[in-house]
Design an enzyme around this catalytic site. Structure first.
Site, PDB file in Angstrom:
ATOM      1  N   ASP A   1       3.250   1.612  -6.435  1.00 47.22           N
ATOM      2  CA  ASP A   1       2.360   0.575  -5.907  1.00 47.22           C
ATOM      3  C   ASP A   1       1.129   0.446  -6.798  1.00 47.22           C
ATOM      4  O   ASP A   1       0.734   1.414  -7.462  1.00 47.22           O
ATOM      5  CB  ASP A   1       1.889   0.948  -4.496  1.00 47.22           C
ATOM      6  CG  ASP A   1       2.933   0.638  -3.428  1.00 47.22           C
ATOM      7  OD1 ASP A   1       3.950  -0.003  -3.731  1.00 47.22           O
ATOM      8  OD2 ASP A   1       2.701   1.041  -2.267  1.00 47.22           O
TER       9      ASP A   1
ATOM     10  N   ARG B   1       7.421  -5.647  -9.864  1.00 51.23           N
ATOM     11  CA  ARG B   1       7.076  -6.370  -8.630  1.00 51.23           C
ATOM     12  C   ARG B   1       5.815  -7.186  -8.886  1.00 51.23           C
ATOM     13  O   ARG B   1       4.823  -6.654  -9.358  1.00 51.23           O
ATOM     14  CB  ARG B   1       6.806  -5.389  -7.489  1.00 51.23           C
ATOM     15  CG  ARG B   1       6.306  -6.067  -6.213  1.00 51.23           C
ATOM     16  CD  ARG B   1       5.681  -5.090  -5.216  1.00 51.23           C
ATOM     17  NE  ARG B   1       6.626  -4.111  -4.732  1.00 51.23           N
ATOM     18  CZ  ARG B   1       6.257  -2.951  -4.169  1.00 51.23           C
ATOM     19  NH1 ARG B   1       4.977  -2.643  -4.038  1.00 51.23           N
ATOM     20  NH2 ARG B   1       7.161  -2.101  -3.750  1.00 51.23           N
TER      21      ARG B   1
HETATM   22  P1  FDA Z   1      -0.834 -15.186   1.344  1.00 48.96           P
HETATM   23  O1  FDA Z   1      -1.437 -14.039   2.095  1.00 48.96           O
HETATM   24  O2  FDA Z   1      -1.722 -16.074   0.547  1.00 48.96           O
HETATM   25  O3  FDA Z   1      -0.024 -16.015   2.365  1.00 48.96           O
HETATM   26  C1  FDA Z   1       0.568 -17.223   1.928  1.00 48.96           C
HETATM   27  C2  FDA Z   1       1.339 -17.842   3.040  1.00 48.96           C
HETATM   28  O4  FDA Z   1       2.373 -16.961   3.462  1.00 48.96           O
HETATM   29  C3  FDA Z   1       0.549 -18.142   4.289  1.00 48.96           C
HETATM   30  O5  FDA Z   1      -0.202 -19.315   4.139  1.00 48.96           O
HETATM   31  C4  FDA Z   1       1.682 -18.267   5.276  1.00 48.96           C
HETATM   32  O6  FDA Z   1       2.310 -19.507   5.120  1.00 48.96           O
HETATM   33  C5  FDA Z   1       2.616 -17.176   4.829  1.00 48.96           C
HETATM   34  N1  FDA Z   1       2.311 -15.958   5.587  1.00 48.96           N
HETATM   35  C6  FDA Z   1       1.546 -14.914   5.201  1.00 48.96           C
HETATM   36  N2  FDA Z   1       1.487 -14.003   6.193  1.00 48.96           N
HETATM   37  C7  FDA Z   1       2.214 -14.483   7.206  1.00 48.96           C
HETATM   38  C8  FDA Z   1       2.518 -14.017   8.516  1.00 48.96           C
HETATM   39  N3  FDA Z   1       2.014 -12.881   9.001  1.00 48.96           N
HETATM   40  N4  FDA Z   1       3.313 -14.773   9.303  1.00 48.96           N
HETATM   41  C9  FDA Z   1       3.790 -15.953   8.839  1.00 48.96           C
HETATM   42  N5  FDA Z   1       3.506 -16.448   7.628  1.00 48.96           N
HETATM   43  C10 FDA Z   1       2.741 -15.731   6.820  1.00 48.96           C
HETATM   44  N6  FDA Z   1      -0.636  -5.656  -2.934  1.00 48.96           N
HETATM   45  C11 FDA Z   1      -1.234  -4.816  -3.828  1.00 48.96           C
HETATM   46  O7  FDA Z   1      -2.387  -5.003  -4.151  1.00 48.96           O
HETATM   47  N7  FDA Z   1      -0.499  -3.775  -4.365  1.00 48.96           N
HETATM   48  C12 FDA Z   1       0.803  -3.558  -4.065  1.00 48.96           C
HETATM   49  O8  FDA Z   1       1.404  -2.616  -4.572  1.00 48.96           O
HETATM   50  C13 FDA Z   1       1.417  -4.438  -3.135  1.00 48.96           C
HETATM   51  N8  FDA Z   1       2.725  -4.300  -2.788  1.00 48.96           N
HETATM   52  C14 FDA Z   1       3.334  -5.258  -2.006  1.00 48.96           C
HETATM   53  C15 FDA Z   1       4.704  -5.188  -1.747  1.00 48.96           C
HETATM   54  C16 FDA Z   1       5.336  -6.193  -1.043  1.00 48.96           C
HETATM   55  C17 FDA Z   1       6.795  -6.138  -0.809  1.00 48.96           C
HETATM   56  C18 FDA Z   1       4.572  -7.310  -0.564  1.00 48.96           C
HETATM   57  C19 FDA Z   1       5.219  -8.447   0.148  1.00 48.96           C
HETATM   58  C20 FDA Z   1       3.214  -7.360  -0.776  1.00 48.96           C
HETATM   59  C21 FDA Z   1       2.587  -6.344  -1.475  1.00 48.96           C
HETATM   60  N9  FDA Z   1       1.214  -6.360  -1.686  1.00 48.96           N
HETATM   61  C22 FDA Z   1       0.650  -5.479  -2.578  1.00 48.96           C
HETATM   62  C23 FDA Z   1       0.362  -7.279  -0.903  1.00 48.96           C
HETATM   63  C24 FDA Z   1       0.128  -8.589  -1.634  1.00 48.96           C
HETATM   64  O9  FDA Z   1      -0.693  -8.378  -2.740  1.00 48.96           O
HETATM   65  C25 FDA Z   1      -0.534  -9.625  -0.709  1.00 48.96           C
HETATM   66  O10 FDA Z   1      -1.754  -9.126  -0.277  1.00 48.96           O
HETATM   67  C26 FDA Z   1       0.305  -9.990   0.483  1.00 48.96           C
HETATM   68  O11 FDA Z   1       1.663 -10.038   0.185  1.00 48.96           O
HETATM   69  C27 FDA Z   1      -0.075 -11.372   0.989  1.00 48.96           C
HETATM   70  O12 FDA Z   1       0.157 -12.330  -0.011  1.00 48.96           O
HETATM   71  P2  FDA Z   1       1.226 -13.509   0.083  1.00 48.96           P
HETATM   72  O13 FDA Z   1       1.824 -13.652  -1.258  1.00 48.96           O
HETATM   73  O14 FDA Z   1       2.175 -13.256   1.183  1.00 48.96           O
HETATM   74  O15 FDA Z   1       0.333 -14.776   0.307  1.00 48.96           O
END
Ligand code: FDA
Length: 314
Positions: A142, A192
């Site tokens: 991570d 990732r």
């Molecule tokens: P964002 O939070 O901008 O959300 C975009 C859209 O996704 C929203 O507008 C909505 O449409 C949809 N959405 C989001 N949450 C939702 C919910 N609860 N219900 C419904 N829709 C929802 N970070 C880090 O710094 N280090 C790491 O090692 C990791 N590892 C990691 C692994 C995996 C598998 C994931 C998925 C994420 C991470 N992260 C991470 C976290 C990542 O950096 C980030 O903070 C979150 O994934 C949120 O970003 P999104 O890309 O989902 O977009």
């Protein structure tokens, strides 16, 4: 503003004590966390794998301040890997990927220890990787806040000498990341890509969401054009559409989507049923506070859900 306040609270021990002792509805933690022990998370994994998904499991806990604590984390991962193996869940999908793998935060295995932190973290990550290899699983490192990026990528480079399937994580909110994607888009390299979850200064990170999303798309293009194995971690429907579209155009089928346990489960299932590889990141363990706060910071709707649960009795 709200995001910054919640992320500050995520590192505040007084608030942590209050929140973790509050009569939080079990449903809040259960929604985002796969269980408190390895037995529960193995059952959660069995269920997800039974539905055609793959998993990466994270033993919750970060910012280890004592050597003994780091050793406990290593033992926890070894126990988990054995339990996954006993449950028959570590089947290999290809030379680089397995049905179940683990995600490790280097800060949990000693990276920030004042003396020899990096060496201790490397040795501990190596020990987890050896165990993972023995049972057929893989390891992802991570990525944490930007002050650790160089150290984490350095440890990754060392680990890959012996364990080339170790995956890196890159965060699209960092201005450096497009370059890091180019460096890591080589054959056999699992990467990732996520947006990034920490509160970072604008000297190193994009602060507008639109700029983070644009950076994410540029990184998608670099990774899909490269020779590595990209793992796109996002719940963002627009980004998922763009990834699908670009992958089709580039003719790339060897990649996976990754999403967090409890977030958009219907979308996870839909993508898997359409034939895509989808990996669910399942955290487990007693130290859920920091993880849960970062999830709350991402989405105000989750904050309302949490606040309702805090005052509920169940
Ligand atoms: P964002 O939070 O901008 O959300 C975009 C859209 O996704 C929203 O507008 C909505 O449409 C949809 N959405 C989001 N949450 C939702 C919910 N609860 N219900 C419904 N829709 C929802 N970070 C880090 O710094 N280090 C790491 O090692 C990791 N590892 C990691 C692994 C995996 C598998 C994931 C998925 C994420 C991470 N992260 C991470 C976290 C990542 O950096 C980030 O903070 C979150 O994934 C949120 O970003 P999104 O890309 O989902 O977009």
């Amino acid at each position: 503003m709200l995001r910054t306040a919640i992320l500050a609270a995520a590192r505040n021990q007084t608030i942590e004590r209050v929140v973790t002792k509050a009569p939080v509805s079990r449903s809040v933690v259960r929604r985002f966390v796969g269980g408190s022990g390895h037995e529960a998370v193995v059952e959660a994994s069995r269920d997800l794998i039974g539905r055609g998904l793959t998993v990466t499991l994270d033993h919750l806990g970060e910012d280890t301040t004592e050597r003994a604590q780091a050793d406990t984390v290593v033992t926890a991962y070894r126990t988990l890997l054995d339990a996954l193996n006993d449950a028959g869940l570590t089947e290999r999908l290809g030379p680089l990927t397995a049905r179940a793998e683990v995600s490790v935060k280097l800060s949990a295995v000693g990276q920030a220890l004042p003396q020899d932190g990096e060496k201790i973290a490397l040795d501990n990550a190596r020990s987890i990787s050896e165990h993972a290899r023995r049972v057929g699983a893989t390891v992802t490192l991570d990525m944490e806040d930007h002050t650790t990026t160089d150290s984490t990528l350095g440890i990754l480079r060392d680990l890959r000498l012996d364990f080339p399937d170790t995956a890196a994580v890159l965060q699209a909110y960092l201005k450096r990341t497009e370059g890091d994607c180019r460096d890591l888009a080589y054959a056999g390299s699992r990467v990732r890509l996520c947006k990034g979850a920490y509160d970072e200064p604008s000297t190193v990170a994009f602060d507008k969401r639109i700029d983070v999303d644009r950076s994410y798309v540029r990184c998608v293009n670099v990774l899909l054009a490269g020779d590595g194995y990209p793992m796109f971690a996002t719940h963002d429907p627009r980004l998922v559409d763009i990834i699908a579209d670009r992958a089709r155009t580039e003719g790339v089928t060897d990649f996976e989507y990754q999403m967090l346990y409890g977030i958009r489960p219907d979308e996870q299932q839909r993508l898997a049923e359409a034939g895509d590889t989808v990996r669910v990141y399942v955290p487990y363990g007693a130290q859920w506070y920091g993880y849960l706060m970062r999830r709350l910071a991402e989405r105000p709707a989750n904050m309302a859900f949490f606040a309702r649960a805090l005052v509920s009795k169940s």
